[in-house]
Design a protein around this motif. Structure first.
Motif, PDB file in Angstrom:
ATOM      1  N   GLU A 310     -58.904 -62.386   6.069  1.00  0.00           N
ATOM      2  CA  GLU A 310     -59.411 -62.658   4.886  1.00  0.00           C
ATOM      3  C   GLU A 310     -59.503 -61.614   3.787  1.00  0.00           C
ATOM      4  O   GLU A 310     -59.130 -61.773   2.544  1.00  0.00           O
ATOM      5  CB  GLU A 310     -60.946 -63.246   5.214  1.00  0.00           C
ATOM      6  N   ALA A 311     -59.928 -60.407   3.986  1.00  0.00           N
ATOM      7  CA  ALA A 311     -59.960 -59.354   2.940  1.00  0.00           C
ATOM      8  C   ALA A 311     -58.714 -59.118   2.474  1.00  0.00           C
ATOM      9  O   ALA A 311     -58.502 -58.727   1.154  1.00  0.00           O
ATOM     10  CB  ALA A 311     -60.659 -58.115   3.422  1.00  0.00           C
ATOM     11  N   GLY A 312     -57.566 -58.967   3.402  1.00  0.00           N
ATOM     12  CA  GLY A 312     -56.380 -58.392   3.159  1.00  0.00           C
ATOM     13  C   GLY A 312     -55.625 -59.555   2.009  1.00  0.00           C
ATOM     14  O   GLY A 312     -55.066 -59.226   1.113  1.00  0.00           O
ATOM     15  N   ARG A 313     -55.982 -60.719   2.215  1.00  0.00           N
ATOM     16  CA  ARG A 313     -55.442 -61.832   1.658  1.00  0.00           C
ATOM     17  C   ARG A 313     -56.280 -61.620  -0.018  1.00  0.00           C
ATOM     18  O   ARG A 313     -55.506 -62.105  -0.859  1.00  0.00           O
ATOM     19  CB  ARG A 313     -55.726 -62.955   2.113  1.00  0.00           C
ATOM     20  N   ALA A 314     -57.547 -61.428   0.113  1.00  0.00           N
ATOM     21  CA  ALA A 314     -58.327 -61.199  -1.202  1.00  0.00           C
ATOM     22  C   ALA A 314     -57.669 -60.244  -2.178  1.00  0.00           C
ATOM     23  O   ALA A 314     -57.642 -60.566  -3.397  1.00  0.00           O
ATOM     24  CB  ALA A 314     -59.790 -61.219  -0.797  1.00  0.00           C
ATOM     25  N   VAL A 315     -57.369 -59.123  -1.315  1.00  0.00           N
ATOM     26  CA  VAL A 315     -56.613 -58.022  -1.922  1.00  0.00           C
ATOM     27  C   VAL A 315     -55.474 -58.274  -2.725  1.00  0.00           C
ATOM     28  O   VAL A 315     -55.081 -58.064  -3.793  1.00  0.00           O
ATOM     29  CB  VAL A 315     -56.647 -56.683  -1.516  1.00  0.00           C
ATOM     30  N   GLU A 316     -54.623 -59.408  -1.908  1.00  0.00           N
ATOM     31  CA  GLU A 316     -53.451 -59.577  -2.462  1.00  0.00           C
ATOM     32  C   GLU A 316     -53.665 -60.510  -3.688  1.00  0.00           C
ATOM     33  O   GLU A 316     -52.708 -60.412  -4.561  1.00  0.00           O
ATOM     34  CB  GLU A 316     -52.474 -60.264  -1.235  1.00  0.00           C
TER      35      GLU A 316
END
Length: 406
Positions: A310-316
């Motif tokens: 989820e954090a990776g998607r939020a950064v993207e």
């Protein structure tokens, strides 16, 4: 020294240019190879020079190079999964390129077109970036003494000493964080690993992450042309994901440690452990207390992995539209992932012995390397401060600070 975007003359790639699916598949394959010698490398403190060369050849270190410069330009979510997988094989090898990816990001943020063209070409040729950022004995982690002083004719002289320089020993280029002039703004000096005046000392003696070679870099009168200096301080003048990305990669390492420890515990219990007599079962893996413990650990690891994704998607998402709100959301998502992966890594690597029994404590098995790695790496940034920022947001809607550590 100002940033520039836009296409450049493309240098021929000498490593594979991987799409997202290929990058994940390659990382899984490399992780399996890393796992074969990880315990022995830790026990004997054998530095992973050959393993890093193989990682460079795989193309994984080039996955964030922008498409305009010949790379695939893959996003944070893919990077996090690649690092998580590598860490399941050997978290030491997974940590070494952390700074490589962070400083590729620094070039994307603040490099000139010429700097980007040159250094991205270096990455696609298989070159590695190290790190000379932290200093020992200063007031706090964002207090630096290393300085670039003008020498005329477009040259600067770099002096200082850095600690915890993960990746520097194996690097082709070492990005060095330094003041531009006496107490001036922070810049990155890009110096060649074997340049005159650069000394890299393998004096890291951590109880865990033993083969990251996170030692000392000494800089004495290193000559740096202006074309090899990029501003760092400007990164934080506007909303950015530079810090969130760096923290995301750290979280991925912890998630990988947790998953690897859980897998090794399961293999041990199903093949080598004896059941406790009171359980009334034939195999240790059938003991209801053991099964319950594994369920609790699996729950913790899955939660950590989900928060990481989820954090990776939020950064993207933030990268696609930088704003105070989108960057704040990304930082909070990464803070949650970092706190969760830290807790899962320490918990699972400790409970490994609880479920596996007395024999698992034999030094010859070296199962304690998982706990030592987790306990050492999770000290990199205090997880309690991640929770503190989450609490401030939950109570008052306060977004985290715009700096490079969350």
């Amino acid at each position: 020294m100002n940033a520039s975007t836009g296409p450049a003359t493309l240098a021929p790639a000498r490593v594979p240019v991987l799409d997202a699916a290929s990058a994940v598949a390659t990382a899984a394959r490399v992780a399996e190879e890393l796992a074969l010698g990880a315990a022995e490398r830790d026990a004997q403190r054998v530095l992973p020079a050959e393993e890093l060369d193989a990682l460079s050849r795989s193309g994984l270190l080039g996955i964030t190079v922008p498409a305009a410069y010949g790379g695939p330009g893959l996003g944070a979510a893919t990077v996090a999964e690649v690092i998580r997988l590598l860490a399941t094989g050997d978290p030491n090898v997974a940590q070494i390129p952390h700074s490589h990816f962070v400083y590729v990001n620094a070039l994307r943020e603040q490099g000139t077109r010429e700097q980007q063209e040159f250094f991205f070409g270096e990455v696609l040729a298989g070159r590695r970036f190290g790190n000379a950022q932290s200093e020992v004995g200063t007031k706090h982690v964002r207090d630096f003494r290393t300085t670039l002083r003008p020498a005329g004719d477009g040259l600067w002289i770099l002096d200082g000493e850095k600690g915890y320089s993960t990746g520097a020993l194996f690097a082709d280029w070492i990005p060095v964080l330094a003041h531009l002039g006496e107490d001036g703004p922070m810049h990155v000096a890009w110096v060649e690993r074997r340049a005159d005046g650069v000394g890299v000392v393998d004096d890291w003696d951590g109880m865990g992450q033993r083969t990251t070679a996170s030692g000392t870099v000494r800089l004495a009168g290193v000559r740096v042309p202006a074309s090899r200096i990029t501003p760092w301080h400007l990164t934080f003048d506007a909303p950015q994901t530079y810090g969130a990305f760096a923290q995301l990669v750290h979280a991925a390492i912890d998630a990988g440690i947790a998953r690897a420890a859980l897998g090794e515990a399961a293999r041990f219990v199903t093949t080598r452990s004896r059941p406790y007599p009171d359980a009334g079962v034939e195999r240790a893996a059938e003991d209801p207390l053991v099964v319950q413990a594994f369920g609790e650990m699996e729950l913790a690891v899955r939660a950590a992995e989900a928060l990481l994704a989820e954090a990776g998607r939020a950064v993207e998402a933030a990268d696609a539209g930088l704003s105070v709100e989108s960057v704040g959301a990304a930082s909070l998502a990464v803070a949650a992932a970092r706190a969760s992966t830290s807790a899962a890594a320490v918990e699972v690597t400790s409970r490994l012995f609880e479920v596996a029994g007395t024999r698992s404590a034999l030094a010859s098995l070296n199962l304690d390397r998982h706990w030592r790695n987790a306990r050492t790496h999770t000290l990199h940034d205090p997880a309690a401060w991640k929770v503190q920022h989450l609490g401030r947001y939950a109570v008052a809607g306060t977004l985290p600070p715009n700096h490079g550590q969350i």
